[in-house]
Design a protein around this motif. Structure first.
Motif, PDB file in Angstrom:
ATOM      1  N   THR A   4      -9.616  27.317 -12.729  1.00 26.21           N
ATOM      2  CA  THR A   4      -9.848  28.599 -12.063  1.00 26.21           C
ATOM      3  C   THR A   4     -11.321  28.989 -12.198  1.00 26.21           C
ATOM      4  OG1 THR A   4      -9.026  29.623 -14.096  1.00 26.21           O
ATOM      5  CG2 THR A   4      -7.513  29.503 -12.241  1.00 26.21           C
ATOM      6  N   ILE A   5     -11.751  29.955 -11.404  1.00 27.92           N
ATOM      7  CA  ILE A   5     -13.168  30.345 -11.381  1.00 27.92           C
ATOM      8  C   ILE A   5     -13.590  30.969 -12.701  1.00 27.92           C
ATOM      9  CG2 ILE A   5     -14.832  31.899 -10.274  1.00 27.92           C
ATOM     10  CD1 ILE A   5     -13.419  31.403  -7.628  1.00 27.92           C
ATOM     11  N   ASP A   6     -12.815  31.891 -13.230  1.00 33.31           N
ATOM     12  CA  ASP A   6     -12.946  32.443 -14.589  1.00 33.31           C
ATOM     13  C   ASP A   6     -14.133  33.364 -14.819  1.00 33.31           C
ATOM     14  OD1 ASP A   6     -10.660  31.103 -15.260  1.00 33.31           O
ATOM     15  OD2 ASP A   6     -11.664  29.474 -16.321  1.00 33.31           O
ATOM     16  N   PHE A   7     -15.260  33.211 -14.141  1.00 34.75           N
ATOM     17  CA  PHE A   7     -16.442  34.032 -14.400  1.00 34.75           C
ATOM     18  C   PHE A   7     -16.493  35.210 -13.423  1.00 34.75           C
ATOM     19  CE2 PHE A   7     -17.519  29.948 -16.200  1.00 34.75           C
ATOM     20  CZ  PHE A   7     -18.162  30.278 -17.386  1.00 34.75           C
ATOM     21  N   GLY A   8     -16.815  36.379 -13.953  1.00 33.23           N
ATOM     22  CA  GLY A   8     -16.945  37.576 -13.128  1.00 33.23           C
ATOM     23  C   GLY A   8     -18.284  38.245 -13.375  1.00 33.23           C
ATOM     24  N   ILE A   9     -18.940  38.677 -12.310  1.00 36.90           N
ATOM     25  CA  ILE A   9     -20.274  39.282 -12.414  1.00 36.90           C
ATOM     26  C   ILE A   9     -20.264  40.663 -11.771  1.00 36.90           C
ATOM     27  CG2 ILE A   9     -22.677  39.145 -11.639  1.00 36.90           C
ATOM     28  CD1 ILE A   9     -22.486  36.122 -11.830  1.00 36.90           C
ATOM     29  N   ASP A  10     -20.737  41.644 -12.539  1.00 35.97           N
ATOM     30  CA  ASP A  10     -21.016  42.971 -11.991  1.00 35.97           C
ATOM     31  C   ASP A  10     -22.508  43.011 -11.677  1.00 35.97           C
ATOM     32  OD1 ASP A  10     -21.399  45.620 -11.383  1.00 35.97           O
ATOM     33  OD2 ASP A  10     -21.036  46.367 -13.415  1.00 35.97           O
ATOM     34  N   LEU A  11     -22.837  42.858 -10.400  1.00 29.40           N
ATOM     35  CA  LEU A  11     -24.243  42.877  -9.968  1.00 29.40           C
ATOM     36  C   LEU A  11     -24.589  44.330  -9.651  1.00 29.40           C
ATOM     37  CD1 LEU A  11     -26.752  41.167  -9.286  1.00 29.40           C
ATOM     38  CD2 LEU A  11     -25.860  40.938  -6.968  1.00 29.40           C
ATOM     39  N   GLY A  12     -25.110  45.043 -10.653  1.00 33.46           N
ATOM     40  CA  GLY A  12     -25.281  46.483 -10.533  1.00 33.46           C
ATOM     41  C   GLY A  12     -26.664  46.897 -10.068  1.00 33.46           C
ATOM     42  N   THR A  13     -26.765  48.168  -9.682  1.00 32.32           N
ATOM     43  CA  THR A  13     -28.051  48.725  -9.258  1.00 32.32           C
ATOM     44  C   THR A  13     -29.009  48.831 -10.440  1.00 32.32           C
ATOM     45  OG1 THR A  13     -26.908  50.039  -7.586  1.00 32.32           O
ATOM     46  CG2 THR A  13     -29.159  50.683  -8.122  1.00 32.32           C
ATOM     47  N   THR A  14     -28.498  49.358 -11.562  1.00 30.20           N
ATOM     48  CA  THR A  14     -29.333  49.570 -12.745  1.00 30.20           C
ATOM     49  C   THR A  14     -29.177  48.430 -13.746  1.00 30.20           C
ATOM     50  OG1 THR A  14     -29.014  51.943 -12.452  1.00 30.20           O
ATOM     51  CG2 THR A  14     -29.918  51.213 -14.553  1.00 30.20           C
ATOM     52  N   ASP A  24      -7.122  33.111 -23.174  1.00 29.28           N
ATOM     53  CA  ASP A  24      -6.179  34.203 -22.943  1.00 29.28           C
ATOM     54  C   ASP A  24      -6.782  35.571 -23.241  1.00 29.28           C
ATOM     55  OD1 ASP A  24      -4.094  32.410 -22.215  1.00 29.28           O
ATOM     56  OD2 ASP A  24      -3.820  31.981 -24.351  1.00 29.28           O
ATOM     57  N   ASP A  25      -8.079  35.685 -23.105  1.00 24.67           N
ATOM     58  CA  ASP A  25      -8.768  36.951 -23.304  1.00 24.67           C
ATOM     59  C   ASP A  25      -9.976  36.987 -22.382  1.00 24.67           C
ATOM     60  OD1 ASP A  25      -9.324  39.423 -24.267  1.00 24.67           O
ATOM     61  OD2 ASP A  25      -9.768  38.815 -26.328  1.00 24.67           O
ATOM     62  N   VAL A  26     -10.676  38.105 -22.383  1.00 20.21           N
ATOM     63  CA  VAL A  26     -11.888  38.250 -21.574  1.00 20.21           C
ATOM     64  C   VAL A  26     -13.051  38.557 -22.498  1.00 20.21           C
ATOM     65  CG1 VAL A  26     -13.008  39.530 -19.731  1.00 20.21           C
ATOM     66  CG2 VAL A  26     -10.573  39.085 -19.613  1.00 20.21           C
ATOM     67  N   THR A  27     -14.155  37.844 -22.330  1.00 21.05           N
ATOM     68  CA  THR A  27     -15.330  38.015 -23.169  1.00 21.05           C
ATOM     69  C   THR A  27     -16.521  38.399 -22.303  1.00 21.05           C
ATOM     70  OG1 THR A  27     -14.541  36.319 -24.707  1.00 21.05           O
ATOM     71  CG2 THR A  27     -16.879  36.892 -24.815  1.00 21.05           C
ATOM     72  N   VAL A  28     -17.201  39.473 -22.692  1.00 24.11           N
ATOM     73  CA  VAL A  28     -18.467  39.814 -22.050  1.00 24.11           C
ATOM     74  C   VAL A  28     -19.552  38.962 -22.697  1.00 24.11           C
ATOM     75  CG1 VAL A  28     -20.159  41.621 -21.589  1.00 24.11           C
ATOM     76  CG2 VAL A  28     -17.721  42.164 -21.535  1.00 24.11           C
ATOM     77  N   ILE A  29     -20.286  38.211 -21.887  1.00 19.96           N
ATOM     78  CA  ILE A  29     -21.293  37.280 -22.408  1.00 19.96           C
ATOM     79  C   ILE A  29     -22.600  38.022 -22.663  1.00 19.96           C
ATOM     80  CG2 ILE A  29     -22.637  35.215 -21.867  1.00 19.96           C
ATOM     81  CD1 ILE A  29     -20.271  34.307 -20.110  1.00 19.96           C
ATOM     82  N   LYS A  30     -23.124  37.881 -23.864  1.00 10.96           N
ATOM     83  CA  LYS A  30     -24.368  38.552 -24.224  1.00 10.96           C
ATOM     84  C   LYS A  30     -25.572  37.768 -23.716  1.00 10.96           C
ATOM     85  CE  LYS A  30     -22.493  40.773 -28.376  1.00 10.96           C
ATOM     86  NZ  LYS A  30     -22.489  42.111 -27.769  1.00 10.96           N
ATOM     87  N   VAL A 357     -16.343  46.689 -15.182  1.00  9.16           N
ATOM     88  CA  VAL A 357     -16.294  46.031 -13.871  1.00  9.16           C
ATOM     89  C   VAL A 357     -16.425  44.522 -14.024  1.00  9.16           C
ATOM     90  CG1 VAL A 357     -17.482  45.773 -11.657  1.00  9.16           C
ATOM     91  CG2 VAL A 357     -17.033  48.045 -12.571  1.00  9.16           C
ATOM     92  N   ALA A 358     -17.342  44.078 -14.874  1.00  9.14           N
ATOM     93  CA  ALA A 358     -17.493  42.639 -15.117  1.00  9.14           C
ATOM     94  C   ALA A 358     -16.223  42.063 -15.729  1.00  9.14           C
ATOM     95  CB  ALA A 358     -18.687  42.380 -16.034  1.00  9.14           C
ATOM     96  N   ARG A 359     -15.602  42.807 -16.656  1.00  5.10           N
ATOM     97  CA  ARG A 359     -14.338  42.342 -17.256  1.00  5.10           C
ATOM     98  C   ARG A 359     -13.264  42.154 -16.180  1.00  5.10           C
ATOM     99  NH1 ARG A 359     -13.368  42.754 -22.639  1.00  5.10           N
ATOM    100  NH2 ARG A 359     -15.004  43.627 -23.950  1.00  5.10           N
ATOM    101  N   GLY A 360     -13.142  43.154 -15.316  1.00  8.29           N
ATOM    102  CA  GLY A 360     -12.127  43.059 -14.266  1.00  8.29           C
ATOM    103  C   GLY A 360     -12.399  41.932 -13.298  1.00  8.29           C
ATOM    104  N   ALA A 361     -13.681  41.700 -12.991  1.00 13.47           N
ATOM    105  CA  ALA A 361     -14.033  40.593 -12.096  1.00 13.47           C
ATOM    106  C   ALA A 361     -13.636  39.259 -12.709  1.00 13.47           C
ATOM    107  CB  ALA A 361     -15.525  40.618 -11.795  1.00 13.47           C
ATOM    108  N   ALA A 362     -13.826  39.119 -14.037  1.00 14.44           N
ATOM    109  CA  ALA A 362     -13.446  37.867 -14.713  1.00 14.44           C
ATOM    110  C   ALA A 362     -11.931  37.696 -14.717  1.00 14.44           C
ATOM    111  CB  ALA A 362     -13.990  37.865 -16.134  1.00 14.44           C
ATOM    112  N   ILE A 363     -11.212  38.798 -14.929  1.00 16.72           N
ATOM    113  CA  ILE A 363      -9.741  38.729 -14.890  1.00 16.72           C
ATOM    114  C   ILE A 363      -9.281  38.263 -13.518  1.00 16.72           C
ATOM    115  CG2 ILE A 363      -7.654  40.149 -14.930  1.00 16.72           C
ATOM    116  CD1 ILE A 363      -9.146  41.872 -17.089  1.00 16.72           C
ATOM    117  N   PHE A 364      -9.873  38.832 -12.473  1.00 18.96           N
ATOM    118  CA  PHE A 364      -9.514  38.420 -11.112  1.00 18.96           C
ATOM    119  C   PHE A 364      -9.919  36.968 -10.870  1.00 18.96           C
ATOM    120  CE2 PHE A 364     -10.462  38.509  -6.421  1.00 18.96           C
ATOM    121  CZ  PHE A 364      -9.139  38.566  -6.015  1.00 18.96           C
TER     122      PHE A 364
END
Length: 820
Positions: A4-14, A24-30, A357-364
């Motif tokens: 699966t794609i697995d990676f989610g990106i929140d491409l934000g304004t700021t 089986d979890d979601v990790t925000v990458i530092k 938002v990034a977490r949700g994108a990764a879940i999707f």
């Protein structure tokens, strides 16, 4: 290899962030700074040297000629470029966004050992087609080799909140107030099915506007008083560095006020003589809340609109999910919790609003299979698998079709095994059918990801190499609904009305087909002749109040015969999961098909002078409506909302900034378009009583005329007209009332044609429309004599000759003028 794609990106304004679904979890990458978020900023101090993130954000203030930020709001604009003086280059917003994506992709490579070839990227729900396309272009420039699906930011946030939520049935509302955009979404969770029901938003309502409002309305007047700077305006290039510093200071103070009652601003500014002068200001939380109030009000009104369109009220919603950095403001949270001035919905603060938002994108992303083209060497076997990578049942189905060098599949079988399962699982041998296909149920572990091997056994009982040889299926409590269409799509009709074909909220991908009829003829002998069908995006009934995204053109060279007026045209819209659109028109009469020119790469903002003129026109119109709308409570309410949201003030500030900021120009255009549509509504509400009176008068006249001259068909038409008119009046819908006025006029004309004085009425209308001189004057005298002689036949002949003297585009209107 990931399935699966697995990676989610929140491409934000700021700020931007990347997360991964794994174990089986979601990790925000530092990032390299150890932060969960990366500032969406780019700095080019010299050729071929690019810095992204914290260091670049700092340089936006100190080195504005070589650094850029907040370029997301300029995505998809062909005239948007940022010049970097020392590097000697000019970059588009897509190229700048690509640099941010490259940085996030490198962080992912450091975390997982290899850069991802695809990721789900989030976009505001209010993004337009050209902005969505620009986002996919940026992903390609960043080095993603596989198409990156787009998902709307509030949808991603809902997925993040719903991932581990125990509620079986609930309504939620996502309140996503980010750095540049605002989105609201109504979410339903019923029996494990999580889906977005409706959304509303503004692609130019965000924390950036609040920052600039603090600068323009509070800091600039203070600087002008204390330092005496001449012509100190944002659009004056002389003060570019000062405004960059004030903007950065305002943003920092706003963040500080999320925790404290006061923020002390200290900025070194360039003085009138070129020297450095210190500017100090103590900004209070009260000043921030007062300045931000119009923006808060607009966001809350958009939430109410989304609820109303979903036939829900605040009392029906269980939780308000806060997303975006602006929601950290205590003043906004207090406003939202207030049932009278806000929404009165319980606030959910359980997830970090800057990374949700990034977490949700990764879940999707974990629910989307990576495109894996079937690759097998000569003489080897391959299998095309069909299964859902996430399942709410513990016994999902896996199907597949094997291909390879076998002459026949008799005796061949496959075995699916999960030795790590609890308990271990195997299907045993599953015989392939004559086409090499199979289907079977497998057992998966609840709440876990189960990984299976796929083994091929030949007709001699020997294992044979198979590609791919593994698959994984994750069990989840929630099934995520599909991506929804952010804006209605359709065409503009000949009367300039908008005919929506795919409604906002449709699940993507989607296809729709409708038949229309041409309003004018197309003659092959006329090279200039053309049937033009604008393709529109928006929600307004008036076509010109929506955004034109393309057009269908049928030219003489496209057809083999002349097309009469009324020719059937079959229009088909196709929209994929990333909201990319294809529009095709079929003309069955000549078996011709044309595809719309959807040129999303040439969208430009109006020139500052055009925006200034449009602003002046809009302000004049607003002032006129203030004077005339007092008698209508509905009109007064709509005007009050415009005032409360500070729409005109914001538009005025953005128009002024448009001279130096393409993003501000885009925001100004959107604000003025929206304001124009809202003033249409005010005007309609103000004129509704007069329209109702006109319609009722026409109905009374129609009843009298039908009684005198009508037949059974006329009486049936009048009965239907009365019913539709009653519904339009009851709904207080000015557009519908106007439509019934037009229908009433048509009925009256149709019946009056049979009356003895009809030619006289036509003659009188023509006499008014034409100058009573020359040939027309002679015909008018001839017609007057025919009336005096009672010669109807002669008068009708005069009328026909007078009609031919009118311009071609006026001839069809003259009959309508008779009733006016």
């Amino acid at each position: 290899m990931r399935d699966t794609i697995d990676f989610g990106i929140d491409l934000g304004t700021t700020n931007s962030a990347i997360a991964v679904a794994e174990h089986d979890d979601v990790t925000v990458i530092k990032n390299n700074d150890g932060w969960d978020i990366t500032p969406s900023a780019v700095w080019l101090p010299k050729p071929d040297l690019v810095h992204v993130g914290r260091r670049a954000k700092e340089r936006v203030e100190t080195d504005p000629e070589n650094a850029a930020a907040e370029f997301k709001l300029e995505m998809g604009l062909a005239d948007a470029r940022k010049s970097f003086a020392k590097a000697g280059v000019r970059l588009t917003p897509q190229q700048l966004s690509a640099e941010v994506l490259k940085s996030l992709r490198a962080d992912a490579a450091h975390h997982t050992g290899a850069p991802p070839d695809a990721a789900v990227i989030t976009v505001p729900a209010a993004f337009t087609l050209n902005q969505n396309k620009a986002t996919t272009d940026a992903a390609m420039l960043a080095g993603f080799t596989t198409a990156c699906p787009l998902v709307q930011e509030p949808t991603a946030a809902a997925f993040a909140y719903g991932f581990n939520d125990a509620d079986d049935r609930a309504y939620w509302m996502v309140f996503d107030f980010g750095g540049g955009t605002f989105d609201a979404a109504v979410v339903s969770k019923h029996d494990g099915d999580l889906r977005v029901l409706n959304h509303a938003g503004d692609p130019y309502l965000g924390g950036k506007l609040i920052d600039w409002a603090l600068v323009e309305r509070i800091l600039v007047p203070a600087v002008s008083r204390e330092l005496g700077l001449s012509d100190f305006r944002r659009d004056n290039p002389r003060w570019l560095a000062n405004f960059a510093k004030l903007k950065a200071a305002a943003e920092e103070a706003k963040i500080h006020l999320s925790r404290y009652e006061r923020a002390d601003i200290t900025v070194d500014l360039v003085g009138e003589d070129g020297g450095i002068e210190a500017f100090e200001y103590a900004l209070s939380r009260g000043e921030l809340d007062s300045t931000a109030e119009p923006f808060y009000a607009r966001a809350i009104n958009l939430c109410r609109r989304a609820l109303e369109e979903s036939s829900l009220g605040p009392a029906d919603v269980d939780r308000l999910l806060l997303v975006g950095g602006v929601t950290l403001s205590p003043g906004l949270r207090e406003r939202l919790a207030d049932p009278r001035h806000g929404l009165g919905i319980e606030l959910d603060l359980s997830l970090d609003p800057t990374t949700v938002v990034a977490r949700g994108a990764a879940i999707f992303a974990g629910t989307l299979r990576r495109p894996q083209p079937l690759k097998r060497a000569e003489g080897e076997f391959g299998v095309e698998l069909a299964y859902e990578p996430i399942a709410t049942t513990t016994t999902p189905t896996v199907a597949g079709r094997v291909s390879g060098p076998a002459r026949a599949w008799t005796g061949y079988s496959v075995v699916l095994s999960n030795p790590e399962g609890r308990p271990p699982f195997t299907t045993g041998r599953i015989p392939l059918n004559a086409s090499g296909s199979f289907a079977t149920e497998v057992d998966i572990d609840k709440g876990k990801t189960s990984r299976f091997t796929v083994e091929l056994i030949d007709d001699q009982g020997a294992p044979r190499p198979l590609t791919p040889s593994t698959l994984s299926i994750k069990h989840g409590e929630v099934e995520f609904g599909g991506v929804r269409l952010a804006h209605s799509l359709g065409i503009q009709l000949a009367d300039r009305a908008f005919a929506p074909m795919l409604r906002k909220g449709a699940t993507l991908p989607a296809t729709v087909r409708e038949v229309f009829h041409t309003a004018a003829a197309l003659r092959r002998s006329d090279a200039e002749s053309m049937i033009r069908i604008p393709v529109l995006q928006g929600e307004r009934s008036r076509g010109d109040r929506n955004r034109e995204v393309g057009e269908l053109r049928i030219r003489p060279v496209d057809v083999t015969i002349d097309l009469p007026a009324g020719t059937e045209v079959e229009v088909t819209f196709e929209v994929d999961e990333s909201s990319l659109v294809t529009v095709v028109a079929d003309v069955p009469l000549v078996q011709t098909q044309v595809e719309a020119e959807i040129n999303l790469s040439e969208v430009r903002t109006p020139a500052p002078e055009e925006l200034q003129a449009l602003l002046a026109e809009t302000e004049q119109r607003l002032e006129s409506l203030r004077e005339s709308a007092g008698a209508s409570a509905d009109a007064a309410r709509r005007l009050s909302r415009i005032e409360t949201e500070g729409t005109v003030t914001t538009a005025r500030e953005q128009v002024q900034a448009a001279k130096v900021d393409v993003g501000a120009a885009a925001a100004a255009e959107e604000r003025l378009r929206e304001l124009g549509a809202e003033l249409d509504d005010v005007e309609d509400a103000a004129t509704l009583p007069a329209l109702v009176a006109e319609l009722e008068g026409l109905l009374a006249e129609a009843e009298r005329l039908v009684d005198a001259l009508g037949d059974a068909a006329d009486r049936q038409e009048l009965s239907g007209l009365r019913q539709r008119a009653g519904e339009a009046i009851q709904a207080r819908d000015p557009v519908a009332v106007r439509a019934q006025i037009e229908r009433a006029h048509l009925l009256l004309v149709e019946v009056e044609r049979r009356g003895p004085d009809w030619p006289v009425k036509v003659f009188q209308a023509l006499s008014t429309a034409l100058e009573p001189s020359g040939r027309a004057g002679g015909l008018i005298r001839e017609g007057t004599q025919a009336i005096a002689n009672g010669d109807r036949y002669a008068l009708e002949g005069v009328n026909q000759r007078l009609i031919r003297m009118l311009p071609k585009n006026e001839q069809d209107k003259i009959i309508g003028l008779v009733r006016r």
